[in-house]
Design a protein around this motif. Structure first.
Motif, PDB file in Angstrom:
ATOM      1  N   THR A  63     -16.984  11.009 -50.280  1.00 44.30           N
ATOM      2  CA  THR A  63     -17.999  11.089 -49.221  1.00 44.30           C
ATOM      3  C   THR A  63     -17.374  11.020 -47.825  1.00 44.30           C
ATOM      4  OG1 THR A  63     -18.425   8.708 -49.010  1.00 44.30           O
ATOM      5  CG2 THR A  63     -19.625   9.878 -50.747  1.00 44.30           C
ATOM      6  N   LYS A  64     -16.055  10.750 -47.775  1.00 42.69           N
ATOM      7  CA  LYS A  64     -15.396  10.555 -46.472  1.00 42.69           C
ATOM      8  C   LYS A  64     -14.383  11.669 -46.228  1.00 42.69           C
ATOM      9  CE  LYS A  64     -16.918   6.169 -45.572  1.00 42.69           C
ATOM     10  NZ  LYS A  64     -17.602   5.856 -46.785  1.00 42.69           N
ATOM     11  N   ALA A  89     -16.640  13.688 -59.696  1.00 38.64           N
ATOM     12  CA  ALA A  89     -17.186  12.392 -59.237  1.00 38.64           C
ATOM     13  C   ALA A  89     -18.686  12.532 -59.025  1.00 38.64           C
ATOM     14  CB  ALA A  89     -16.510  11.966 -57.938  1.00 38.64           C
ATOM     15  N   GLY A  90     -19.445  11.601 -59.575  1.00 34.12           N
ATOM     16  CA  GLY A  90     -20.895  11.676 -59.404  1.00 34.12           C
ATOM     17  C   GLY A  90     -21.542  10.363 -59.789  1.00 34.12           C
ATOM     18  N   ILE A  91     -22.738  10.141 -59.281  1.00 36.12           N
ATOM     19  CA  ILE A  91     -23.502   8.938 -59.628  1.00 36.12           C
ATOM     20  C   ILE A  91     -24.934   9.346 -59.972  1.00 36.12           C
ATOM     21  CG2 ILE A  91     -22.136   7.317 -58.244  1.00 36.12           C
ATOM     22  CD1 ILE A  91     -24.324   7.499 -56.085  1.00 36.12           C
ATOM     23  N   ASN A  92     -25.597   8.479 -60.732  1.00 36.02           N
ATOM     24  CA  ASN A  92     -26.980   8.767 -61.135  1.00 36.02           C
ATOM     25  C   ASN A  92     -27.773   7.467 -61.142  1.00 36.02           C
ATOM     26  OD1 ASN A  92     -29.366   9.629 -62.234  1.00 36.02           O
ATOM     27  ND2 ASN A  92     -28.472  10.477 -64.111  1.00 36.02           N
ATOM     28  N   LEU A  93     -28.680   7.328 -60.196  1.00 32.37           N
ATOM     29  CA  LEU A  93     -29.517   6.131 -60.110  1.00 32.37           C
ATOM     30  C   LEU A  93     -30.956   6.562 -60.367  1.00 32.37           C
ATOM     31  CD1 LEU A  93     -27.854   4.799 -56.833  1.00 32.37           C
ATOM     32  CD2 LEU A  93     -27.436   3.977 -59.154  1.00 32.37           C
ATOM     33  N   PHE A 114     -31.430   7.683 -51.934  1.00 35.71           N
ATOM     34  CA  PHE A 114     -31.395   9.132 -51.696  1.00 35.71           C
ATOM     35  C   PHE A 114     -30.080   9.511 -50.994  1.00 35.71           C
ATOM     36  CE2 PHE A 114     -31.947  12.843 -49.085  1.00 35.71           C
ATOM     37  CZ  PHE A 114     -32.710  13.716 -49.845  1.00 35.71           C
ATOM     38  N   ASP A 115     -29.787   8.793 -49.881  1.00 36.63           N
ATOM     39  CA  ASP A 115     -28.604   9.135 -49.078  1.00 36.63           C
ATOM     40  C   ASP A 115     -27.318   8.960 -49.887  1.00 36.63           C
ATOM     41  OD1 ASP A 115     -30.182   9.771 -46.939  1.00 36.63           O
ATOM     42  OD2 ASP A 115     -29.881   7.877 -45.877  1.00 36.63           O
ATOM     43  N   LEU A 116     -27.261   7.909 -50.692  1.00 37.65           N
ATOM     44  CA  LEU A 116     -26.052   7.650 -51.477  1.00 37.65           C
ATOM     45  C   LEU A 116     -25.817   8.764 -52.501  1.00 37.65           C
ATOM     46  CD1 LEU A 116     -23.724   5.718 -52.169  1.00 37.65           C
ATOM     47  CD2 LEU A 116     -25.269   4.545 -53.752  1.00 37.65           C
ATOM     48  N   MET A 117     -26.878   9.130 -53.197  1.00 39.59           N
ATOM     49  CA  MET A 117     -26.712  10.147 -54.236  1.00 39.59           C
ATOM     50  C   MET A 117     -26.363  11.506 -53.640  1.00 39.59           C
ATOM     51  SD  MET A 117     -29.320   9.040 -57.191  1.00 39.59           S
ATOM     52  CE  MET A 117     -28.782  10.422 -58.095  1.00 39.59           C
ATOM     53  N   VAL A 118     -27.014  11.853 -52.537  1.00 38.72           N
ATOM     54  CA  VAL A 118     -26.707  13.133 -51.887  1.00 38.72           C
ATOM     55  C   VAL A 118     -25.272  13.110 -51.358  1.00 38.72           C
ATOM     56  CG1 VAL A 118     -27.272  14.620 -49.920  1.00 38.72           C
ATOM     57  CG2 VAL A 118     -29.109  13.697 -51.359  1.00 38.72           C
ATOM     58  N   SER A 119     -24.882  11.951 -50.846  1.00 40.92           N
ATOM     59  CA  SER A 119     -23.558  11.827 -50.264  1.00 40.92           C
ATOM     60  C   SER A 119     -22.458  12.039 -51.310  1.00 40.92           C
ATOM     61  CB  SER A 119     -23.466  10.438 -49.642  1.00 40.92           C
ATOM     62  OG  SER A 119     -22.350  10.338 -48.867  1.00 40.92           O
ATOM     63  N   VAL A 125     -18.925  17.173 -52.990  1.00 41.78           N
ATOM     64  CA  VAL A 125     -18.494  18.473 -53.543  1.00 41.78           C
ATOM     65  C   VAL A 125     -18.154  19.441 -52.408  1.00 41.78           C
ATOM     66  CG1 VAL A 125     -19.261  20.476 -54.899  1.00 41.78           C
ATOM     67  CG2 VAL A 125     -19.761  18.148 -55.698  1.00 41.78           C
ATOM     68  N   PHE A 126     -18.965  19.418 -51.370  1.00 41.47           N
ATOM     69  CA  PHE A 126     -18.694  20.266 -50.193  1.00 41.47           C
ATOM     70  C   PHE A 126     -17.357  19.889 -49.542  1.00 41.47           C
ATOM     71  CE2 PHE A 126     -19.410  19.277 -45.532  1.00 41.47           C
ATOM     72  CZ  PHE A 126     -18.742  20.394 -45.051  1.00 41.47           C
ATOM     73  N   LEU A 127     -17.164  18.591 -49.268  1.00 38.41           N
ATOM     74  CA  LEU A 127     -15.940  18.179 -48.552  1.00 38.41           C
ATOM     75  C   LEU A 127     -14.688  18.503 -49.366  1.00 38.41           C
ATOM     76  CD1 LEU A 127     -17.002  14.704 -47.058  1.00 38.41           C
ATOM     77  CD2 LEU A 127     -16.663  16.862 -45.814  1.00 38.41           C
ATOM     78  N   MET A 128     -14.740  18.174 -50.660  1.00 33.93           N
ATOM     79  CA  MET A 128     -13.574  18.422 -51.518  1.00 33.93           C
ATOM     80  C   MET A 128     -13.268  19.911 -51.606  1.00 33.93           C
ATOM     81  SD  MET A 128     -11.929  15.822 -52.767  1.00 33.93           S
ATOM     82  CE  MET A 128     -10.874  16.898 -53.709  1.00 33.93           C
TER      83      MET A 128
END
Ligand code: NAD
Length: 268
Positions: A63-64, A89-93, A114-119, A125-128
């Motif tokens: 995310t950074k 890398a991914g998360i699911n809440l 919301f922000d965490l999951m989108v991040s 995925v975009f940054l990488m």
């Protein structure tokens, strides 16, 4: 061990994000068995010279932007090039849009979740991909494999944001494949369904998911034959094998698509 020489992945330099656990760990292992030099980037590893089965670890927060750029620079300095990227890398809440039973407000969607999951799932995925594709463009080749989810194709009860982020990953995949095809860069996604337990499917995850579906944790799905035509959950090796194939030149004409790997299951 399976003979993977037909894949031609020997010495290919491949980054796997989120490779310290679950699906990513199996992808990293399968790629290593096929002779690739794997670099795992994950929040939960220490950067340094420590190597395990030839897999090199770099601490990463997808995310950074700084962290992502540090990883890419580190890999190019140490290994000279990058041939493949697995955005795993991914998360699911699990959360309900509205907690209509009013019993567990903590399982109602809020901005922080919301922000965490989108991040992690979308911005990461975009940054990488942006940072790695800059390297691919210098040499005119490369493969990106995005780990999506069946939920991103079908929608999923109690997992709307997760599903939306994976739908976004499918959109990235199709769009970047169009942008990058003429540069000989392929972008493919893989959508697993129900699988063997990983670090993602914790007790806390099961509890949240059961609440969002108004069932007990025990009812969450042990009779796979009802939901999955092939009658069993996916093995992590199933996913590792598919991703390894897609990264190889044997899959040279596959781009811009999401491959389902769900044992035939098609409703989340
Ligand atoms: N488990 C399943 O059944 C399933 C199904 C479909 C899709 N997926 C997808 O597969 C991928 C891997 O999931 P898994 O089940 O192996 O999960 P997991 O929790 O076992 O592994 C995820 C890894 O990502 C890392 N990670 C999390 N946030 C990060 C960040 N900001 N930066 C870097 N690393 C970070 C974690 O440290 C962990 O090692 C995810 O994208 C997930 O959405 C999983």
């Amino acid at each position: 061990m399976v003979d993977s020489s037909w894949l031609g992945l020997e010495k290919k330099v491949i980054i796997v994000t989120g490779g310290a656990s679950g699906i990513g760990k199996h992808i990293a292992r399968t790629l290593t068995e096929a002779g690739a030099q794997v670099i795992v980037g994950d929040l939960h590893v220490e950067t340094g010279e420590q190597e395990e089965n030839g897999i090199y670890h770099v601490q990463l927060d997808v995310t950074k932007k700084d962290s992502v750029e540090h990883l890419v620079k580190h890999v190019v300095n140490k290994f000279g090039t990058i041939d493949g990227l697995v955005n795993n890398a991914g998360i699911n809440l699990p959360r309900l849009l509205v907690d209509f039973r009013g019993e567990k407000p903590e399982y109602e969607l809020d901005e922080k979740t919301f922000d965490l999951m989108v991040s992690v799932n979308q911005k990461g995925v975009f940054l990488m991909t942006q940072a790695v594709v800059r390297e691919f463009l210098k040499k005119g080749s490369g493969v990106v494999v995005n780990i999506s989810s069946e939920a991103g194709m079908e929608g999923s009860n109690g997992q709307s944001v997760y599903s939306a982020t994976k739908g976004a990953v499918n959109g990235f995949t199709r769009s970047w494949a169009k942008e990058l095809g003429s540069h000989h860069i392929r972008v493919v996604a893989v959508a697993p369904g129900i699988n063997e337990k990983t670090g993602l499917t914790t007790d806390a995850y099961n509890e949240a998911l059961a609440y969002t579906r108004n069932i007990t944790v025990d009812e969450l799905g042990t009779d796979y034959s009802k939901a999955i035509p092939l009658g069993r959950p996916g093995r992590l090796d199933d996913i590792g094998n598919l991703v390894t194939y897609l990264l190889s030149d044997r899959a040279a004409y596959i781009t811009g698509t999401t491959v389902n790997i769900t044992g035939g299951k098609s409703r989340g």
